[in-house]
Scaffold this active site. Structure first.
Site, mmCIF file in Angstrom:
data_model
loop_
_atom_site.group_PDB
_atom_site.id
_atom_site.type_symbol
_atom_site.label_atom_id
_atom_site.label_comp_id
_atom_site.label_asym_id
_atom_site.label_seq_id
_atom_site.Cartn_x
_atom_site.Cartn_y
_atom_site.Cartn_z
ATOM 1 C CE LYS A 115 -0.701 11.679 -17.184
ATOM 2 N NZ LYS A 115 0.244 12.810 -17.206
ATOM 3 N NE ARG A 149 1.392 20.122 -15.519
ATOM 4 C CZ ARG A 149 1.288 19.017 -16.245
ATOM 5 N NH1 ARG A 149 0.405 18.930 -17.224
ATOM 6 N NH2 ARG A 149 2.093 17.980 -16.037
ATOM 7 C CE1 TYR A 174 -34.497 14.216 -26.569
ATOM 8 C CE2 TYR A 174 -32.289 13.294 -26.604
ATOM 9 C CZ TYR A 174 -33.553 13.344 -26.063
ATOM 10 O OH TYR A 174 -33.884 12.520 -25.013
ATOM 11 C CG MET A 183 -27.154 10.102 -20.879
ATOM 12 S SD MET A 183 -28.192 10.326 -19.433
ATOM 13 C CE MET A 183 -28.454 12.086 -19.432
HETATM 14 C C1 LIG Z 1 1.329 12.541 -18.048
HETATM 15 C C2 LIG Z 1 2.746 12.739 -17.722
HETATM 16 C C3 LIG Z 1 3.738 12.043 -18.411
HETATM 17 C C4 LIG Z 1 3.441 11.173 -19.609
HETATM 18 O O1 LIG Z 1 3.186 12.009 -20.715
HETATM 19 P P1 LIG Z 1 2.776 11.410 -22.134
HETATM 20 O O2 LIG Z 1 2.873 12.530 -23.081
HETATM 21 O O3 LIG Z 1 1.401 10.908 -21.961
HETATM 22 O O4 LIG Z 1 3.739 10.310 -22.424
HETATM 23 C C5 LIG Z 1 5.043 12.207 -18.007
HETATM 24 N N1 LIG Z 1 5.349 13.020 -16.977
HETATM 25 C C6 LIG Z 1 4.432 13.714 -16.282
HETATM 26 C C7 LIG Z 1 4.839 14.593 -15.166
HETATM 27 C C8 LIG Z 1 3.096 13.614 -16.646
HETATM 28 O O5 LIG Z 1 2.172 14.306 -15.982
#
Ligand SMILES: *Cc1c(COP(=O)(O)O)cnc(C)c1O
Length: 378
Positions: free
Chosen positions: A47, A146, A272, A320
């Site tokens: 992801k 969640r 800055y 930046m």
């Molecule tokens: C991000 C995620 C993972 C992976 O978690 P890590 O700690 O990065 O290995 C697994 N399952 C779900 C549902 C996630 O959102």
């Protein structure tokens, strides 16, 4: 300080744009490390564009090393993986833009459902499009509130699932651990129990065989009771162990060029607001990378980059597009490479060090690298 740094070089080095290098060999080695921790199958979670390092590059390295599944947040992310000829099964569990069921079926993406409402919507979409069946994983709330269906709603969830037979195939049950980073199996035990209850209820409802999955990186490395049939590893692929129990292989290196160097007297305000004032005569270098590239603006003392094997502290505010570093006795030529972070150790800061300097976690450092930073495969 080395003598090579104190003499200005006459040759001009070639400048290069800030570049984030992905190190596939490190990803593969991390998958092998996970393999040694579990008999379960491994899902490589890619992801957020593979935790910032490129979904395709990370997925390829993980699959080459034996990962049998891929995981993404949004079913649409699967298209990129499929067009890169990656053929392993893919699961998408959040789908913030909704699920295009025809596309999910065409791309062979399994969909995780985190509420009764989502399941109803999915069934309605399948009916409308005469697509399907869609392969579905039912997501149990194992203690996070969640996403995931709370235990009280499972009877209804399964009733709706049964009514949708033919339009969906229930092939998996998933959960997610809220406290696995504590590396304490006793805190995972209630979630493990919940998973078993979910699995048993789904089997009793007449579905199966099922793929049951709960653990992410920390659970994989620290608690075999959480492994079930499949573990979903994301952070661990890129060298981040949230449980901080295992030294994994860093898979990211961020480099940028020195744009300009100068010699300044004691008492010189830098950047800055003049937030930093030199205490002694020193040499400064401007490195062409800033907060627009993902360098955190709020940094604790000690934040530094490596130039020519020497750790050079960042002085003054992060701008930046640029930072200023103190190179001490060394005058650094324009075009020299500054390593912001990397896996080398020694003078080169790690992503974990950057997370400490930023008061954050390593995940935010790697996923925060800006879009204009070039990407390279090491
Ligand atoms: C991000 C995620 C993972 C992976 O978690 P890590 O700690 O990065 O290995 C697994 N399952 C779900 C549902 C996630 O959102």
């Amino acid at each position: 300080m080395t003598t090579t740094l104190s003499a200005p070089r006459l040759t001009l080095s070639r400048m290069h744009a800030p570049t984030l290098h992905t190190i596939p060999a490190a990803v593969s080695a991390n998958v092998e490390r996970m393999r040694s921790a579990t008999d379960a199958r491994i899902m490589a979670v890619v992801k957020a564009d593979g935790y910032g390092l490129g979904a395709v590059a990370v997925a390829r390295a993980a699959v080459d090393a034996g990962a049998e599944w891929l995981g993404v947040t949004d079913a649409e992310d699967a298209a990129e993986l499929r067009s890169a000829s990656i053929e392993v099964p893919i699961l998408a569990w959040l789908n913030p833009s909704g699920v295009d069921v025809a596309r999910a079926v065409a791309d062979r993406v399994d969909i995780a459902v985190g509420s009764v409402e989502e399941l109803r919507q999915l069934l309605a979409d399948v009916t409308a499009l005469a697509a399907g069946p869609v392969r579905v994983h039912l997501h149990m709330d194992t203690g996070m509130a969640r996403g995931g269906v709370p235990l009280d709603d499972w009877a209804e969830l399964l009733r709706v699932a049964r009514s949708g037979r033919g339009r969906i195939d229930v092939v998996g049950v998933m959960g997610h651990l809220p406290c696995a980073d504590a590396a304490d199996p006793s805190v995972n035990a209630p979630s493990v129990l919940r998973m078993r209850q979910a699995r048993d209820a789904v089997l009793r409802a007449g579905f199966g065989p099922l793929l049951v999955h709960l653990a992410a990186t920390s659970g994989t490395l620290t608690d075999s009771a959480t492994h079930f049939d499949l573990v979903r590893v994301g952070a661990g692929l890129v060298g981040i162990d949230p449980s901080e129990t295992v030294a994994l292989h860093g898979a990211a290196r961020l480099t940028a060029s020195v744009v300009h160097s100068s010699v300044v007297p004691a008492g010189t305000p830098v950047g800055y607001g003049g937030a930093f004032v030199t205490e002694r005569a020193t040499r400064l270098s401007v490195v062409g990378v800033g907060y627009a590239d993902g360098i955190p603006r709020e940094l604790a003392a000690g934040a530094a980059v490596a130039i020519d094997g020497i750790r050079c502290p960042i002085v003054g505010r992060v701008s930046m597009d640029q930072i200023v570093v103190d190179t001490g006795d060394g005058i650094v030529p324009r075009g020299a490479t500054a390593v912001v972070f990397g896996p080398e150790g020694g003078a080169v800061p790690s992503v974990q060090e950057w997370a400490r300097w930023a008061g954050s976690i390593p995940h935010t450092i790697v996923t925060g690298i800006g879009a204009r930073v070039e990407r390279a495969i090491a």
